[in-house]
Design a protein around this motif. Structure first.
Motif, PDB file in Angstrom:
ATOM      1  N   GLN A 117      10.355   2.917  -2.153  1.00 17.52           N
ATOM      2  CA  GLN A 117       8.275   1.800  -1.867  1.00 17.52           C
ATOM      3  C   GLN A 117       7.893   2.736  -3.365  1.00 17.52           C
ATOM      4  O   GLN A 117       7.704   3.503  -3.837  1.00 17.52           O
ATOM      5  N   SER A 118       7.267   1.764  -3.428  1.00 13.01           N
ATOM      6  CA  SER A 118       6.252   2.111  -4.379  1.00 13.01           C
ATOM      7  C   SER A 118       4.873   1.299  -4.150  1.00 13.01           C
ATOM      8  O   SER A 118       4.388   1.139  -3.296  1.00 13.01           O
ATOM      9  N   THR A 119       4.052   2.004  -4.718  1.00 13.62           N
ATOM     10  CA  THR A 119       2.518   1.613  -4.954  1.00 13.62           C
ATOM     11  C   THR A 119       2.413   0.275  -4.844  1.00 13.62           C
ATOM     12  O   THR A 119       1.678  -0.580  -4.067  1.00 13.62           O
ATOM     13  N   LYS A 120       3.059  -0.863  -5.547  1.00 15.99           N
ATOM     14  CA  LYS A 120       3.256  -2.196  -5.602  1.00 15.99           C
ATOM     15  C   LYS A 120       3.578  -2.780  -4.204  1.00 15.99           C
ATOM     16  O   LYS A 120       3.211  -3.802  -3.474  1.00 15.99           O
ATOM     17  N   SER A 121       4.373  -1.881  -3.762  1.00 16.58           N
ATOM     18  CA  SER A 121       4.888  -2.802  -2.529  1.00 16.58           C
ATOM     19  C   SER A 121       4.366  -1.879  -1.828  1.00 16.58           C
ATOM     20  O   SER A 121       4.317  -3.294  -0.432  1.00 16.58           O
ATOM     21  N   VAL A 122       3.797  -0.703  -1.046  1.00 17.75           N
ATOM     22  CA  VAL A 122       3.210  -0.961  -0.325  1.00 17.75           C
ATOM     23  C   VAL A 122       1.426  -1.671   0.156  1.00 17.75           C
ATOM     24  O   VAL A 122       1.332  -2.668   1.023  1.00 17.75           O
ATOM     25  N   LEU A 123       0.893  -2.295  -1.731  1.00 11.89           N
ATOM     26  CA  LEU A 123       0.424  -2.950  -1.134  1.00 11.89           C
ATOM     27  C   LEU A 123      -0.009  -4.266  -1.258  1.00 11.89           C
ATOM     28  O   LEU A 123      -0.375  -5.089   0.069  1.00 11.89           O
ATOM     29  N   ASP A 124       1.702  -4.467  -1.365  1.00 10.67           N
ATOM     30  CA  ASP A 124       1.522  -6.402  -1.261  1.00 10.67           C
ATOM     31  C   ASP A 124       2.266  -6.351   0.640  1.00 10.67           C
ATOM     32  O   ASP A 124       1.466  -7.454   1.123  1.00 10.67           O
ATOM     33  N   GLN A 125       2.695  -5.302   0.968  1.00 14.49           N
ATOM     34  CA  GLN A 125       2.899  -5.031   2.391  1.00 14.49           C
ATOM     35  C   GLN A 125       1.685  -5.431   3.368  1.00 14.49           C
ATOM     36  O   GLN A 125       1.526  -5.758   4.277  1.00 14.49           O
ATOM     37  N   LEU A 126       0.856  -4.422   2.942  1.00 13.15           N
ATOM     38  CA  LEU A 126      -0.420  -4.728   3.438  1.00 13.15           C
ATOM     39  C   LEU A 126      -1.075  -5.698   3.062  1.00 13.15           C
ATOM     40  O   LEU A 126      -2.172  -6.287   3.942  1.00 13.15           O
ATOM     41  N   GLY A 127      -1.111  -6.874   2.186  1.00 15.93           N
ATOM     42  CA  GLY A 127      -1.588  -7.761   2.247  1.00 15.93           C
ATOM     43  C   GLY A 127      -0.726  -8.848   2.874  1.00 15.93           C
ATOM     44  O   GLY A 127      -1.604  -9.753   3.860  1.00 15.93           O
ATOM     45  N   VAL A 128       0.349  -8.179   3.119  1.00 17.51           N
ATOM     46  CA  VAL A 128       1.070  -9.553   4.818  1.00 17.51           C
ATOM     47  C   VAL A 128       0.183  -8.971   6.102  1.00 17.51           C
ATOM     48  O   VAL A 128       0.307  -9.889   6.960  1.00 17.51           O
ATOM     49  N   CYS A 129       0.421  -7.725   6.795  1.00 19.71           N
ATOM     50  CA  CYS A 129      -0.488  -7.487   7.316  1.00 19.71           C
ATOM     51  C   CYS A 129      -2.306  -7.890   7.371  1.00 19.71           C
ATOM     52  O   CYS A 129      -2.514  -8.542   8.461  1.00 19.71           O
ATOM     53  N   THR A 130      -2.987  -8.111   6.472  1.00 22.32           N
ATOM     54  CA  THR A 130      -3.780  -8.549   6.624  1.00 22.32           C
ATOM     55  C   THR A 130      -4.604  -9.499   6.629  1.00 22.32           C
ATOM     56  O   THR A 130      -4.958 -10.364   7.213  1.00 22.32           O
ATOM     57  N   GLY A 131      -2.580 -10.544   5.358  1.00 22.55           N
ATOM     58  CA  GLY A 131      -3.117 -12.171   6.095  1.00 22.55           C
ATOM     59  C   GLY A 131      -2.900 -12.745   7.350  1.00 22.55           C
ATOM     60  O   GLY A 131      -3.604 -13.412   8.327  1.00 22.55           O
ATOM     61  N   LEU A 132      -1.824 -11.974   8.074  1.00 26.44           N
ATOM     62  CA  LEU A 132      -1.711 -11.816   9.658  1.00 26.44           C
ATOM     63  C   LEU A 132      -2.198 -11.736  10.282  1.00 26.44           C
ATOM     64  O   LEU A 132      -3.047 -12.047  11.683  1.00 26.44           O
ATOM     65  N   ILE A 133      -3.474 -10.236  10.144  1.00 27.51           N
ATOM     66  CA  ILE A 133      -4.483 -10.009  11.143  1.00 27.51           C
ATOM     67  C   ILE A 133      -5.471 -11.352  10.798  1.00 27.51           C
ATOM     68  O   ILE A 133      -6.441 -12.156  12.143  1.00 27.51           O
TER      69      ILE A 133
END
Length: 308
Positions: A170-186
């Motif tokens: 994992q990198s900072t970009k990949s974690v932020l991308d995953q957080l973006g997916v979570c935000t979209g789902l919420i």
């Protein structure tokens, strides 16, 4: 030590259930601790305030409404509980999505297909068996990024399911991308919940909730039948969708009628003829002709204007 299929399944399901239980306890404790906790759950986690239902029952003398023990408090209590449950489930799914997207990932692969973007151990399943029992408990092959899957040449009607601990990649970009997916789902579920609350006691709300429940139930049946996914995250998302639909049905059933509906009913009641009135009998007393002529003459006399 090489991980077997059972090891991956136990970790995946066990950690996911643990996250759900921890978040459920945390959210419910915050929600029921104080009014500030309720506001935090409603505004920060769910993003929608629960509707306040009007009182629908009055006392026997029909003058003063009942106290907090009447149907209003019962209804609002159910609404508050369901809102807390929806917030906990949404947050749980977000945590599982972060876990499976950044720590322990899983992916479905097919023969001669592309490997996932991270290094994983892949297990082969016969198409006629369930994904709980692979051909071998040990990994059939290892999948590396930008490579093709390495299924045995003589295998037919098989699929593969890959697991891997990807936290080291994992990198900072990949974690932020995953957080973006979570935000979209919420945001998606928050929008659906806001629409359900807005519709309230409306037939459109019933149609929307029915479509939501039927679609999620159908997906829960189709996925294992066609062996498209056995991931706990997929079923968690569908369970949340079913819960949203059930919430909308409950909200429709316990919500009082709107003021417009009440006015329309009152207007219909007023326009209906009163069948209980006593009809006028034809044998009623006739009007005195002399009295009628006197009344007419008085009326003509009163209409004259006195001279100035």
């Amino acid at each position: 030590m090489e991980w077997t299929h059972s090891d991956y399944i136990e970790c995946n399901i066990g950690i996911s259930i643990g996250l759900i239980l921890i978040i459920l306890c945390l959210v419910f404790s915050i929600f029921h601790t104080s009014n500030e906790g309720k506001g935090f759950v409603n505004q920060r986690i769910i993003g929608v305030d629960p509707p306040e239902l009007e009182k629908g029952v009055k006392t026997k003398n029909a003058q003063e409404p009942l106290g907090c023990s009447d149907c209003k408090c019962t209804r609002n209590g159910w609404i508050a509980f369901l809102f807390c449950l929806l917030g906990a489930m949404t947050l749980s799914i977000t945590a599982i999505l972060l876990f499976q997207g950044c720590i322990l990932s899983n992916a479905r692969v097919v023969p001669d297909g592309d490997c996932p973007e991270f290094e994983m151990d892949c297990f082969i399943f016969n198409d006629t068996t369930s994904l709980s029992s692979p051909i071998n408990q040990s990994a059939s092959f290892h999948c590396f990024p930008n490579n093709k899957t390495q299924f045995p040449s003589n295998s037919q009607d098989v699929i593969g399911w890959c697991y891997g601990w990807i936290i080291r990649f994992q990198s900072t970009k990949s974690v932020l991308d995953q957080l973006g997916v979570c935000t979209g789902l919420i945001g998606l579920f928050t929008t659906i919940l806001a629409i359900i609350v807005y519709l309230g006691k409306c037939i459109k709300n019933v149609v929307l909730c029915t479509i939501l429940i039927v679609s999620c139930l159908g997906a829960c049946v189709i996925l294992p039948v066609f062996k498209w996914s056995y991931a706990p995250l997929s079923y968690s998302v569908f369970v949340l969708g079913i819960t949203l639909g059930i919430f909308g049905m409950i909200l429709y059933s316990i919500s009082p009628e709107s003021e417009e509906e009440k006015e329309q009913k009152n207007m219909l009641d007023e326009n209906q003829p009163d069948t209980s009135a006593t009809p006028i009998s034809n044998s009623s007393r006739p009007v005195n002709k002399t009295t009628s002529r006197n009344i007419q003459s008085l009326s003509r006399g009163s209409s004259k204007v006195a001279p100035a």
